[in-house]
Design an enzyme around this catalytic site. Sequence first.
Site, PDB file in Angstrom:
ATOM      1  N   GLU A   1      92.028  37.292  63.098  1.00 41.88           N
ATOM      2  CA  GLU A   1      93.053  36.225  63.047  1.00 41.88           C
ATOM      3  C   GLU A   1      93.089  35.555  61.670  1.00 41.88           C
ATOM      4  O   GLU A   1      93.318  34.350  61.572  1.00 41.88           O
ATOM      5  CB  GLU A   1      92.782  35.161  64.119  1.00 41.88           C
ATOM      6  CG  GLU A   1      92.938  35.652  65.531  1.00 41.88           C
ATOM      7  CD  GLU A   1      94.390  35.799  65.939  1.00 41.88           C
ATOM      8  OE1 GLU A   1      95.272  35.506  65.111  1.00 41.88           O
ATOM      9  OE2 GLU A   1      94.616  36.233  67.063  1.00 41.88           O
TER      10      GLU A   1
ATOM     11  N   PHE B   1      98.241  43.732  70.831  1.00 42.46           N
ATOM     12  CA  PHE B   1      99.083  43.354  69.687  1.00 42.46           C
ATOM     13  C   PHE B   1      98.580  44.120  68.479  1.00 42.46           C
ATOM     14  O   PHE B   1      97.480  43.850  67.985  1.00 42.46           O
ATOM     15  CB  PHE B   1      98.919  41.841  69.503  1.00 42.46           C
ATOM     16  CG  PHE B   1      99.732  41.196  68.414  1.00 42.46           C
ATOM     17  CD1 PHE B   1     100.990  40.652  68.682  1.00 42.46           C
ATOM     18  CD2 PHE B   1      99.223  41.056  67.134  1.00 42.46           C
ATOM     19  CE1 PHE B   1     101.721  40.000  67.700  1.00 42.46           C
ATOM     20  CE2 PHE B   1      99.943  40.403  66.141  1.00 42.46           C
ATOM     21  CZ  PHE B   1     101.199  39.868  66.431  1.00 42.46           C
TER      22      PHE B   1
ATOM     23  N   ALA C   1      97.717  32.123  68.295  1.00 37.36           N
ATOM     24  CA  ALA C   1      96.365  32.589  68.642  1.00 37.36           C
ATOM     25  C   ALA C   1      95.308  31.877  67.793  1.00 37.36           C
ATOM     26  O   ALA C   1      94.228  31.528  68.285  1.00 37.36           O
ATOM     27  CB  ALA C   1      96.283  34.096  68.449  1.00 37.36           C
TER      28      ALA C   1
ATOM     29  N   ASN D   1      99.944  32.183  64.481  1.00 36.01           N
ATOM     30  CA  ASN D   1      99.724  30.724  64.520  1.00 36.01           C
ATOM     31  C   ASN D   1      99.259  30.281  65.898  1.00 36.01           C
ATOM     32  O   ASN D   1      98.410  29.397  66.029  1.00 36.01           O
ATOM     33  CB  ASN D   1     101.020  29.964  64.215  1.00 36.01           C
ATOM     34  CG  ASN D   1     101.489  30.178  62.797  1.00 36.01           C
ATOM     35  OD1 ASN D   1     100.690  30.432  61.911  1.00 36.01           O
ATOM     36  ND2 ASN D   1     102.792  30.076  62.589  1.00 36.01           N
TER      37      ASN D   1
ATOM     38  N   GLY E   1      63.453  30.133  68.527  1.00 35.89           N
ATOM     39  CA  GLY E   1      62.378  31.030  68.124  1.00 35.89           C
ATOM     40  C   GLY E   1      62.650  32.454  68.587  1.00 35.89           C
ATOM     41  O   GLY E   1      63.788  32.918  68.549  1.00 35.89           O
TER      42      GLY E   1
ATOM     43  N   SER F   1      89.217  35.840  73.750  1.00 34.84           N
ATOM     44  CA  SER F   1      90.025  36.850  73.050  1.00 34.84           C
ATOM     45  C   SER F   1      91.028  37.497  73.993  1.00 34.84           C
ATOM     46  O   SER F   1      92.184  37.718  73.627  1.00 34.84           O
ATOM     47  CB  SER F   1      89.121  37.961  72.515  1.00 34.84           C
ATOM     48  OG  SER F   1      88.862  37.793  71.169  1.00 34.84           O
TER      49      SER F   1
END
Length: 384
Positions: A363, A129, A242, A240, A339, A91
Site C-alpha cells: 500500500e 486487486f 485501503a 487511499n 525474551g 488485509s
Amino acid sequence: MSRGILDLDLLLTPDELAVRDTVRALGRDKLLPDVATWFEEGILPSEIPPLLGSHGLFGMHLQGYGCAGMSAVDYGIACLELEAIDSGLRSLVSVQGSLAMTAIHKFGSEEQKQEWLPGMATGEIVGCFGLTEPDHGSDPGSMRTHARRDGADWVLNGTKMWITNGGIAGVAVVWAQTDEGVRGFIVPAGTPGFRTQNIKHKMSLRASITSELILDDCRLPADAVLPEVKGLRGPLSCLNEARYGIVWGAMGAARACFEAAQEYAGSRIQFGRPIAGFQLTQKKLADMYLELAKGTLLALQIGRLKDEGKATPQQVSLGKLNNVREALHIAHEARGILGANGITLEYPVIRHANNLESVYTYEGTNEIHTLIVGQALTGIAAYS
Ligand code: TGC
Ligand code: FAD
C-alpha cells in the site's frame, strides 16, 4: 482502542463503541483461538470470508448493494480490532472492501455493481486487486500489463505479482495499460487465459493468500472494463481507502504487542522482581504506550476528517507512514521484553512483528509515503 492512561474511549460515540465491542468479540471468540495455527500452516480457512461477511465487514463503509453503509471511523475501528488479531485478516477486509469492491463501486457500471457487490459483501465471492507487477511496484505507472481491443472484446496480457487473495478470488480487478491510458478490468476466475499461482515461503502475512496473476491472451467482453475511470488516478484513489484502513489497523497490531509486553513484564521475575520494575523496561513500555496513543489519535483525526469529506491523500499518507513505522517499533520492543518467549507463536508478538514487515511495504512503502509527505511540505515531487 483501549482505555489506558488517556482514556481514548471518551472520544468515541456509543455507536462506535458498539462496533468496537462487536468486532473485538468476534476476534476474541472466533479468530484468535486459531490464528497462530493458520499463520504457522500458511493458510486462510475458507469459512473466514463468509464469517467476516456475515458481520458486515466487507465494504462496510460503502452504501447500497448489500454493504453496511457505516462511517469511516466505524470502518477504522473494525480494522483496528481485526489487525489486533492478525494483519492478514485486516488485509482480507482491506483488499475485499477498500480495493476490489471500492473499484467496482466507484468506477463500475450499474450492471457491474449489481452483479458483483452483493456477493462480495457477504463474502460468498472473494475479490482481489491486481496493480503491482514483478518489475513495477512503487512505480505502477510503468506497468507492462496491457489490454488491446480486438473487435468489441479486450485481450489482456501480463503478470501481476504479490496479489492478496489472488488464489482464492472469484473475481480480480486488474489494472492494465491501454491506448487510452490505464484502465481497470473485471476478470472472473475461470476466464480462459487467466490463472493464478500462490506465492510460497512467505515469512510474513502467512494467514493470508498472496498470489501471482497471469494473463495470457485473456479475452474479456467489452463490458468487462470499468467505464468510469481512465488513468492511474483510478487505482490510486482506491489505495487511499485501503491505506486509511491500515492507519487504524497498524494500531491494532501495536496494541496487541503492547498488551502482551505489559502483561509479560508484570509476571516475569528476574533478579527477584518483575522485569516491569526495572527502569529500562518502564521506559520501553512508556515509549510504546506514547506512540500507541499518538497513533490512535492520528487515526481518529483522519477518520473524523474523512467522515466530513475533508480527508486528503496526503493526510492518509502521513497516517500510514507514522502508524506502520511506530507499530513496527512497538512490535520489536515487545519482542525484546518477552525474551526467548518473544520468538515463539505461543505469544502473538513475533507474528505481528513479521506481519508488519509486509504492512511497511504494501500500500505504498515507508519511503513512498515519506516522499508524498515531502511533496506536500515542499511542493516538489522527488519520486524520480
Ligand atoms: P502521479 O503523476 O503523481 O499521479 C498520476 C495520477 O494519479 C493521481 N493521484 C491520485 N489520485 C487519487 N489518490 C491518490 N493518492 C493519488 N496519487 C496520485 C494524480 O493526481 C494523477 O491524476 P491525473 O488525473 O492528473 O492523471 O503518479 P506517479 O506515477 O508519479 O506516482 C506517484 C506515486 C509514487 C505516489 C504512486 O505511484 C504511488 O502511490 N505508488 C505506490 C504504489 C502502491 O501503493 N501500490 C500498492 C498496491 S496495492 C497493495 O499493496 C495492496 S496490499 C494488501 C492490503 O492492503 O492488505
Ligand atoms: P520496490 O518498488 O521495488 O521498492 C524496493 C525499495 O526501493 C523499497 O524500499 C522502496 O521504498 C524503495 N524505493 C522505490 N522507489 C523509490 C523512490 N522513488 N525513492 C526512494 N525509495 C524508493 N500489490 C497489489 O497490487 N495488490 C495486492 O493485493 C498486494 N498485496 C500484497 C501483499 C503482500 C504480503 C505484499 C508484501 C505486497 C503486496 N502487494 C500488492 C505489493 C505491494 O504493493 C508492493 O510490494 C509495494 O508497492 C512495493 O513494491 P516492490 O515490492 O516492487 O518494491
